[in-house]
Design an enzyme around this catalytic site. Structure first.
Site, short mmCIF file in Angstrom:
data_model
loop_
_atom_site.label_atom_id
_atom_site.label_comp_id
_atom_site.label_asym_id
_atom_site.label_seq_id
_atom_site.Cartn_x
_atom_site.Cartn_y
_atom_site.Cartn_z
N ASP A 169 3.34 -4.27 -5.96
CA ASP A 169 2.07 -4.88 -5.54
C ASP A 169 1.66 -6.08 -6.40
O ASP A 169 0.51 -6.15 -6.86
CB ASP A 169 0.93 -3.85 -5.59
CG ASP A 169 1.31 -2.50 -5.01
OD1 ASP A 169 2.10 -2.47 -4.05
OD2 ASP A 169 0.81 -1.47 -5.50
N GLU A 211 -1.79 -2.48 5.15
CA GLU A 211 -2.41 -2.63 3.83
C GLU A 211 -2.02 -3.98 3.24
O GLU A 211 -1.40 -4.82 3.91
CB GLU A 211 -1.94 -1.50 2.90
CG GLU A 211 -0.43 -1.47 2.70
CD GLU A 211 0.06 -0.19 2.05
OE1 GLU A 211 -0.69 0.81 2.03
OE2 GLU A 211 1.22 -0.18 1.59
#
Length: 326
Positions: free
Chosen positions: A38, A208
Site C-alpha cells: 500500500d 479499495e
C-alpha cells in the site's frame, strides 16, 4: 588477419555496450527490502518519499516506516516514523498511509484497528510532524473518521488537493468510496452545500485503495479491484470533470504478469510535472510467495496515449532509470 580484426572490433563493441548498459542506473524491483504494501509516494524538499504499510499479521502492524531517495535508485529507511505508542486509540492494523504537506507541517493519515462496525474503536486517524521523517504524533487524540458512512469501511485514505487549494479526504473499503471536504487544520470536515459531509463516488468494480490526480484539466480517479491476497488484485481508473464524478470506469491499467509477479495493486503516483514523468508505485507478491502478507513495493513507468488515456503498465524486475527531482 581481417577476420581477427573484425572479431576484435566486435569484442570491443560488446564490452563498450556492456559498460554503457551497466552505467545506466536502474531502481530494480522491489525498490527496497522487506515486506511492504500500500505505498504512498510523495515529493518533499527535492526528495522522493514512500510511506508503505508494514505487511504482516494485523497484530504486528503497529508502526509505519518511511523511505527516502534522491534518485529513485538508492533508498534510505526511516524506521517507525509513526508507532501505535503515539496513538492511544490504535492497537493493530495500522496501514495504507497518506501524506500531505501544509503550512510547514506534515500530516500523515492512516487507518488503524480494521473496525468491522460502528461499535468498535478505530478508523482513520491523523498524525503530524515538523519533518517528512517524523516523528509523528497523534493530531486529534481520536479518529478523524470512526463510522461507516455510505457503507464504506473507514480505511485506505487518500488526501487530494484540488486546483482551488481545497483538500479532500477520499477513502473507503468494502467496495464503497467517499469524498469529504477537510477543514483548514485537518481536525474535521466542512459540510457540503446540501448539508451532507460524506459523498459517495464509488465507480464500477471499486474495492479499495483510491487515488486521484489532475491532468490537462481532467480528474483521474484510480482504485484497486479484486481481492488483496489473490492474483486478480489490480488497478483501474476513470476520468471526470470534477472530483465528485460521475466516474465511469475506463479500463484496468495495472495487473499481475505470471512471469514477473502476482497481485499487483494498491498504488500511488510520483508525478514530476517539470519533466513530464509519471511513476506508479505499487505492491505485488513475488512468484515464490504464497503468504498473503508477503508483498513488496515496486515502481514502474506510467504513460498516456494521445487522447490522455492511461496505457497499460508493464510490471518489470528492472524498475525505472535514476531520476533526480529537478
Amino acid at each position: 588477419m581481417k577476420y581477427l580484426f573484425s572479431s576484435l572490433l566486435l569484442l570491443a563493441g560488446s564490452i563498450s555496450f556492456a559498460q554503457s548498459t551497466k552505467s545506466i542506473k536502474q531502481s530494480g524491483n522491489p525498490i527496497f527490502q522487506g515486506w511492504y504494501a500500500d505505498p504512498e509516494a510523495a515529493i518533499f524538499n527535492n526528495k522522493y518519499w514512500v510511506y508503505p504499510t508494514y505487511s504482516a499479521k494485523y497484530r504486528e502492524q503497529v508502526f509505519l516506516d518511511a523511505f527516502s531517495s534522491d534518485d529513485l535508485v538508492k533508498w534510505k529507511k526511516h524506521p517507525r516514523v509513526l508507532d501505535t505508542a503515539a496513538v492511544k486509540w490504535a492497537n493493530k492494523a495500522m496501514w495504507a498511509p497518506a501524506i500531505v504537506q501544509k503550512d510547514k507541517k506534515y500530516y500523515l493519515f492512516f487507518g488503524a484497528n480494521d473496525i468491522q462496525s460502528d461499535n468498535e474503536v478505530g478508523g482513520i486517524g491523523v498524525a503530524v510532524a515538523d519533518k517528512p521523517e517524523g516523528p509523528y504524533k497523534d493530531h486529534l487524540g481520536k479518529p478523524l473518521v470512526d463510522k461507516f458512512h455510505n457503507g464504506a469501511q473507514p480505511i485506505d485514505q487518500f488526501v487530494f488537493k484540488d486546483k482551488d487549494g481545497q483538500y479532500y479526504l477520499i477513502y473507503g473499503g468494502w467496495k464503497h468510496c467517499n469524498i469529504a471536504k477537510l477543514n483548514a487544520d485537518f481536525t474535521g470536515f466542512v459540510p457540503f452545500e446540501d448539508g451532507t459531509t460524506f459523498k459517495e463516488i464509488t465507480p464500477e468494480n471499486y474495492v479499495e485503495g483510491p487515488y486521484m490526480f489532475i491532468k490537462d484539466g481532467k480528474y483521474y480517479f484510480m482504485w484497486s479491484e479484486g481481492g488483496w491476497t489473490g492474483p486478480d488484485y489490480s488497478v483501474a481508473y476513470a476520468i471526470a470533470d470534477s472530483p465528485f464524478g460521475p466516474f465511469k470506469r475506463v479500463d484496468k491499467i495495472l495487473k499481475q504478469d505470471p512471469e514477473v509477479a502476482r497481485g499487483a495493486g494498491h498504488h500511488s503516483l510520483l508525478i514530476n510535472e517539470k519533466k513530464g514523468t509519471y511513476h506508479i508505485v505499487y505492491h505485488r507478491r513475488p512468484l515464490t510467495e504464497t503468504d498473503g502478507n508477503h508483498r513488496v513495493t515496486c515502481i514502474d513507468e506510467m504513460k498516456f496515449d494521445a487522447d490522455g488515456k492511461i496505457l497499460p503498465v508493464k510490471i518489470t524486475n528492472e524498475g525505472v532509470k535514476a531520476q533526480k527531482v529537478k
